[in-house]
Design a protein around this motif. Structure first.
Motif, PDB file in Angstrom:
ATOM      1  N   SER A 107     -41.120 -30.372  38.586  1.00 18.96           N
ATOM      2  CA  SER A 107     -40.952 -28.967  38.213  1.00 18.96           C
ATOM      3  C   SER A 107     -42.321 -28.316  38.118  1.00 18.96           C
ATOM      4  O   SER A 107     -43.264 -28.905  37.590  1.00 18.96           O
ATOM      5  N   THR A 108     -42.421 -27.105  38.638  1.00 17.35           N
ATOM      6  CA  THR A 108     -43.655 -26.351  38.619  1.00 17.35           C
ATOM      7  C   THR A 108     -43.441 -25.090  37.788  1.00 17.35           C
ATOM      8  O   THR A 108     -42.466 -24.373  37.983  1.00 17.35           O
ATOM      9  N   ILE A 109     -44.368 -24.839  36.887  1.00 19.76           N
ATOM     10  CA  ILE A 109     -44.309 -23.658  36.040  1.00 19.76           C
ATOM     11  C   ILE A 109     -45.552 -22.820  36.338  1.00 19.76           C
ATOM     12  O   ILE A 109     -46.664 -23.280  36.093  1.00 19.76           O
ATOM     13  N   PRO A 110     -45.386 -21.618  36.856  1.00 17.16           N
ATOM     14  CA  PRO A 110     -46.559 -20.758  37.068  1.00 17.16           C
ATOM     15  C   PRO A 110     -47.206 -20.407  35.728  1.00 17.16           C
ATOM     16  O   PRO A 110     -46.527 -20.304  34.699  1.00 17.16           O
ATOM     17  N   TRP A 111     -48.513 -20.202  35.751  1.00 10.40           N
ATOM     18  CA  TRP A 111     -49.221 -19.890  34.514  1.00 10.40           C
ATOM     19  C   TRP A 111     -48.686 -18.624  33.859  1.00 10.40           C
ATOM     20  O   TRP A 111     -48.666 -18.522  32.636  1.00 10.40           O
ATOM     21  N   ARG A 112     -48.252 -17.664  34.635  1.00 14.65           N
ATOM     22  CA  ARG A 112     -47.783 -16.405  34.052  1.00 14.65           C
ATOM     23  C   ARG A 112     -46.482 -16.582  33.268  1.00 14.65           C
ATOM     24  O   ARG A 112     -46.132 -15.738  32.455  1.00 14.65           O
ATOM     25  N   ARG A 113     -45.758 -17.684  33.495  1.00 13.39           N
ATOM     26  CA  ARG A 113     -44.506 -17.936  32.762  1.00 13.39           C
ATOM     27  C   ARG A 113     -44.726 -18.813  31.534  1.00 13.39           C
ATOM     28  O   ARG A 113     -43.776 -19.118  30.827  1.00 13.39           O
ATOM     29  N   THR A 114     -45.966 -19.226  31.281  1.00 11.85           N
ATOM     30  CA  THR A 114     -46.253 -20.016  30.090  1.00 11.85           C
ATOM     31  C   THR A 114     -46.781 -19.091  29.009  1.00 11.85           C
ATOM     32  O   THR A 114     -47.673 -18.288  29.246  1.00 11.85           O
ATOM     33  N   ALA A 115     -46.204 -19.195  27.828  1.00 13.64           N
ATOM     34  CA  ALA A 115     -46.647 -18.349  26.724  1.00 13.64           C
ATOM     35  C   ALA A 115     -47.760 -19.022  25.933  1.00 13.64           C
ATOM     36  O   ALA A 115     -48.720 -18.385  25.540  1.00 13.64           O
ATOM     37  N   GLN A 116     -47.642 -20.339  25.717  1.00 14.08           N
ATOM     38  CA  GLN A 116     -48.612 -21.025  24.887  1.00 14.08           C
ATOM     39  C   GLN A 116     -48.566 -22.517  25.189  1.00 14.08           C
ATOM     40  O   GLN A 116     -47.508 -23.094  25.416  1.00 14.08           O
ATOM     41  N   LEU A 117     -49.728 -23.154  25.167  1.00 11.57           N
ATOM     42  CA  LEU A 117     -49.850 -24.607  25.245  1.00 11.57           C
ATOM     43  C   LEU A 117     -50.429 -25.074  23.916  1.00 11.57           C
ATOM     44  O   LEU A 117     -51.453 -24.562  23.473  1.00 11.57           O
ATOM     45  N   ARG A 118     -49.764 -26.042  23.282  1.00 13.78           N
ATOM     46  CA  ARG A 118     -50.261 -26.505  21.996  1.00 13.78           C
ATOM     47  C   ARG A 118     -49.888 -27.966  21.793  1.00 13.78           C
ATOM     48  O   ARG A 118     -48.912 -28.463  22.346  1.00 13.78           O
TER      49      ARG A 118
END
Length: 181
Positions: A107-118
């Motif tokens: 699965s690939t998630i574009p950066w614009r669809r990520t809200a936060q990495l923690r």
């Protein structure tokens, strides 16, 4: 024969503290960590099994049972493909987004669809088995439900907490760079 999917780029291990993204070509998919000893050991055992199956296929072919040899060759090829897929599993990053490679899916998630990495403390699966233990996980908050990318008890980071911290920090740095940019 070089196997680029087996080792992470050396720049991730030798980078300076002030340079989180040391690459000029950021559109190439990269794994920000090396595969762990559990993953490499399992793949090595699968390749050892495949060598025995292929030897059995050659012996069967010389004995004259070509259909049995064909089945053995096919089984050996499947075991080799499984070992290579096992080595390719993990999280990959590029300028386009995050890619989570599992055994049967990617699965690939574009950066614009990520809200936060923690990084969070939560129950995590031990070596991918149903048993859970308390550990750390790198979670991406996205539209819908959060997705766990890495854990400190998976086959890459079991008994290697500093490698987990370094990989999580690198993925978070890529996210910070591309979510805002």
């Amino acid at each position: 024969m070089p196997l680029p999917f087996l080792t992470a780029d050396r720049a991730f291990d030798t980078q300076a503290d002030d340079v989180a993204l040391p690459f000029d070509n950021r559109d190439q998919w990269r794994r920000p960590y090396r595969p762990g000893p559990w993953r490499v050991g399992a793949a090595a055992l699968l390749l050892l099994l495949a060598s025995f199956v292929l030897i059995a296929a050659v012996i069967t072919a010389f004995a004259g049972a070509l259909s049995g040899a064909g089945v053995c060759f096919l089984l050996g090829g499947v075991v080799i493909a499984a070992a290579l897929r096992l080595l390719r599993m993990g999280v990959w990053v590029s300028g386009n987004g995050l890619r989570r490679v599992a055994f049967f899916s990617t699965s690939t998630i574009p950066w614009r669809r990520t809200a936060q990495l923690r990084t969070v403390q939560q129950p995590v699966r031990w070596l991918g088995m149903p048993r859970t233990v308390q550990g750390q996980a790198l979670v991406v908050a996205r539209q819908g439900e959060p997705l766990t990318l890495l854990t400190d008890h998976n086959a890459d980071f079991l008994s290697r907490p500093e490698a987990f911290d370094r990989a999580a920090d690198t993925v978070e740095a890529w996210g910070a760079e591309y979510r805002t940019g």
